[in-house]
Design a protein around this motif. Structure first.
Motif, short mmCIF file in Angstrom:
data_model
loop_
_atom_site.label_atom_id
_atom_site.label_comp_id
_atom_site.label_asym_id
_atom_site.label_seq_id
_atom_site.Cartn_x
_atom_site.Cartn_y
_atom_site.Cartn_z
N ALA A 5 -18.12 -3.08 19.76
CA ALA A 5 -17.19 -3.80 20.63
C ALA A 5 -17.45 -3.47 22.10
N ILE A 6 -17.31 -4.49 22.95
CA ILE A 6 -17.31 -4.30 24.40
C ILE A 6 -15.86 -4.17 24.84
N THR A 7 -15.54 -3.11 25.56
CA THR A 7 -14.16 -2.89 26.02
C THR A 7 -14.10 -2.89 27.53
N HIS A 8 -13.25 -3.73 28.08
CA HIS A 8 -12.96 -3.75 29.51
C HIS A 8 -11.53 -3.23 29.71
N ASN A 9 -11.33 -2.32 30.64
CA ASN A 9 -10.00 -1.81 30.94
C ASN A 9 -9.64 -2.11 32.39
N THR A 17 0.15 0.55 33.92
CA THR A 17 -0.22 -0.01 32.61
C THR A 17 -1.71 -0.27 32.52
N TRP A 18 -2.30 0.15 31.38
CA TRP A 18 -3.67 -0.24 31.06
C TRP A 18 -3.65 -1.53 30.25
N GLN A 19 -4.45 -2.50 30.69
CA GLN A 19 -4.65 -3.76 29.99
C GLN A 19 -6.10 -3.78 29.49
N TYR A 20 -6.32 -4.38 28.34
CA TYR A 20 -7.66 -4.35 27.75
C TYR A 20 -8.13 -5.74 27.33
N VAL A 21 -9.43 -5.96 27.52
CA VAL A 21 -10.12 -7.10 26.93
C VAL A 21 -11.20 -6.51 26.03
N VAL A 22 -11.16 -6.85 24.75
CA VAL A 22 -12.12 -6.32 23.78
C VAL A 22 -12.88 -7.51 23.18
N ALA A 23 -14.21 -7.44 23.23
CA ALA A 23 -15.02 -8.61 22.88
C ALA A 23 -16.14 -8.26 21.91
N ASP A 24 -16.48 -9.23 21.09
CA ASP A 24 -17.65 -9.17 20.23
C ASP A 24 -18.85 -9.69 21.02
N ALA A 30 -12.98 -12.73 21.80
CA ALA A 30 -12.33 -11.58 22.43
C ALA A 30 -10.83 -11.60 22.19
N VAL A 31 -10.22 -10.43 22.39
CA VAL A 31 -8.75 -10.31 22.41
C VAL A 31 -8.34 -9.66 23.72
N ILE A 32 -7.12 -9.94 24.13
CA ILE A 32 -6.50 -9.27 25.27
C ILE A 32 -5.34 -8.45 24.73
N ILE A 33 -5.24 -7.19 25.16
CA ILE A 33 -4.21 -6.29 24.65
C ILE A 33 -3.27 -5.87 25.79
N ASP A 34 -1.97 -6.08 25.57
CA ASP A 34 -0.89 -5.63 26.47
C ASP A 34 -1.07 -6.07 27.93
N PRO A 35 -1.17 -7.39 28.18
CA PRO A 35 -1.33 -7.87 29.56
C PRO A 35 -0.01 -7.84 30.34
N LEU A 141 -16.47 -8.71 14.71
CA LEU A 141 -15.79 -7.41 14.71
C LEU A 141 -14.63 -7.44 13.72
N GLU A 142 -14.38 -6.28 13.10
CA GLU A 142 -13.22 -6.13 12.23
C GLU A 142 -12.17 -5.30 12.94
N ALA A 143 -10.95 -5.78 12.94
CA ALA A 143 -9.84 -5.07 13.58
C ALA A 143 -8.75 -4.83 12.54
N THR A 144 -8.04 -3.72 12.70
CA THR A 144 -6.94 -3.37 11.80
C THR A 144 -5.70 -3.04 12.61
N ALA A 145 -4.57 -3.64 12.22
CA ALA A 145 -3.29 -3.32 12.85
C ALA A 145 -2.66 -2.16 12.10
N ILE A 146 -2.38 -1.06 12.79
CA ILE A 146 -1.77 0.11 12.14
C ILE A 146 -0.39 0.36 12.73
N HIS A 147 0.55 0.69 11.85
CA HIS A 147 1.93 0.92 12.28
C HIS A 147 2.03 2.33 12.86
N LEU A 148 2.48 2.42 14.12
CA LEU A 148 2.61 3.71 14.81
C LEU A 148 4.01 3.82 15.42
N PRO A 149 5.03 3.90 14.59
CA PRO A 149 6.41 3.94 15.11
C PRO A 149 6.73 5.29 15.73
N GLY A 150 7.87 5.32 16.40
CA GLY A 150 8.36 6.55 17.03
C GLY A 150 8.84 6.26 18.44
N HIS A 151 7.94 5.71 19.26
CA HIS A 151 8.34 5.24 20.59
C HIS A 151 9.29 4.06 20.43
#
Length: 297
Positions: A5-9, A17-24, A30-35, A141-151
């Motif tokens: 994966a190519i990751t842009h931050n 806040t960090w925003q991410y673009v992740v691309a194949d 690509a996906v955009i994370i937390d814009p 690319l393969e992506a997996t959503a993982i549950h990370l509760p607490g916050h």
């Protein structure tokens, strides 16, 4: 062999806040994370400078954004997911889905009722509600959503190759851990989520949702996007070296009891449960957010 994966931050300094673009690299998907959508609380104006930087990056690299991924309903910044979806649908001829964890409905109902938001404005705001450990593709690319509760109870992280985009579940080693005092948050649950992440291979990279550089004579001044599982295990100021759960929970609970509310709490929650889409206009053409007042007498 799967591509790497190519990751842009891209850092948004006003909300840290960090925003991410992740691309194949092969398919350019690509996906955009937390814009972030920019908000001026003095003028009550929304602007798109941060989101437009993401669009420029996507355009310059000829990416096709297939999803916009939210880690959770943020309480400290407003998402630009709705704006990005609108702009990308027009520019690339393909509408990216806005995705979040399957538990978001509880958060939407809680804050929809608190702020008097019509259910029709948030009930189907997100295009995809991702299941725990759900696997999806970004090109090859393969992506997996993982549950990370607490916050928050609905919090997800995204594992893409050897990268973990952990949102607000963990911060850089010299910052530590996220607060757990929002509704549904829990320090013991956060501890379990962090241990889950830090049991991944040592070389896995952890990309955090925020950074608050300590500064000062002995601290760094510049924001940092990424560390490794190994670095977190050995150096995280709150959770290194297998700090006992009871010790962490006691410290985190005491610390959270004295934290101020995020500066953009009310604006963020009202727009983020709508996936960044705007409130309906009144008959006069205005759009409103509700702010509670504190009365001292």
């Amino acid at each position: 062999m799967s591509p790497k994966a190519i990751t842009h931050n891209i850092f948004e300094p006003k909300t840290a806040t960090w925003q991410y673009v992740v691309a194949d690299p092969r398919t350019k998907n690509a996906v955009i994370i937390d814009p972030v959508l920019d908000f001026d609380p003095v003028k009550n104006t929304l602007t798109t400078e941060s989101a437009d930087k993401l669009l420029s990056l996507v355009r310059e690299n000829e990416y096709i954004v297939v999803r916009v991924l939210e880690t959770h309903v943020h309480a400290d910044h407003i998402t630009s997911s709705g704006y990005l979806q609108l702009k990308l649908s027009a520019s690339q001829g393909q509408r990216p889905d806005i995705c979040i964890g399957k538990r978001v409905g509880e958060t939407q109902d809680r804050f929809g009722q608190r702020y008097g938001i019509p259910e029709s404005e948030y009930k189907d705001a997100f295009d995809q509600l991702l299941d725990d450990d759900e696997i999806f593709s970004i090109g090859e690319l393969e992506a997996t959503a993982i549950h990370l509760p607490g916050h928050t109870p609905d919090h997800l992280g995204y594992v893409i190759g050897d990268n973990v985009f952990c949102g607000d579940s963990l911060f850089n080693p010299d910052v530590g851990s996220a607060r757990c005092d929002f509704p549904g948050g829990d320090a013991s649950t956060l501890y379990a989520s962090v241990r889950k992440m830090l049991s991944l291979p040592d070389n896995f990279k952890i990309w955090t949702g925020h950074d608050y550089p300590p500064g000062g004579a002995d601290g760094r001044a510049d924001p940092m996007a990424v560390t490794t599982v190994s670095e977190q295990n050995h150096c995280n100021k709150h959770l290194k070296d297998q700090v006992p759960e009871a010790e962490f929970v006691e410290w985190r609970t005491e610390r959270d009891a004295n934290l101020a509310a995020p500066r953009l709490l009310h604006q963020s929650l009202q727009l983020n449960i709508r996936a960044g889409k705007m409130p309906s206009k009144t008959t006069s053409g205005d759009q409103f957010l509700h702010l509670p007042i504190q009365i001292s007498w």
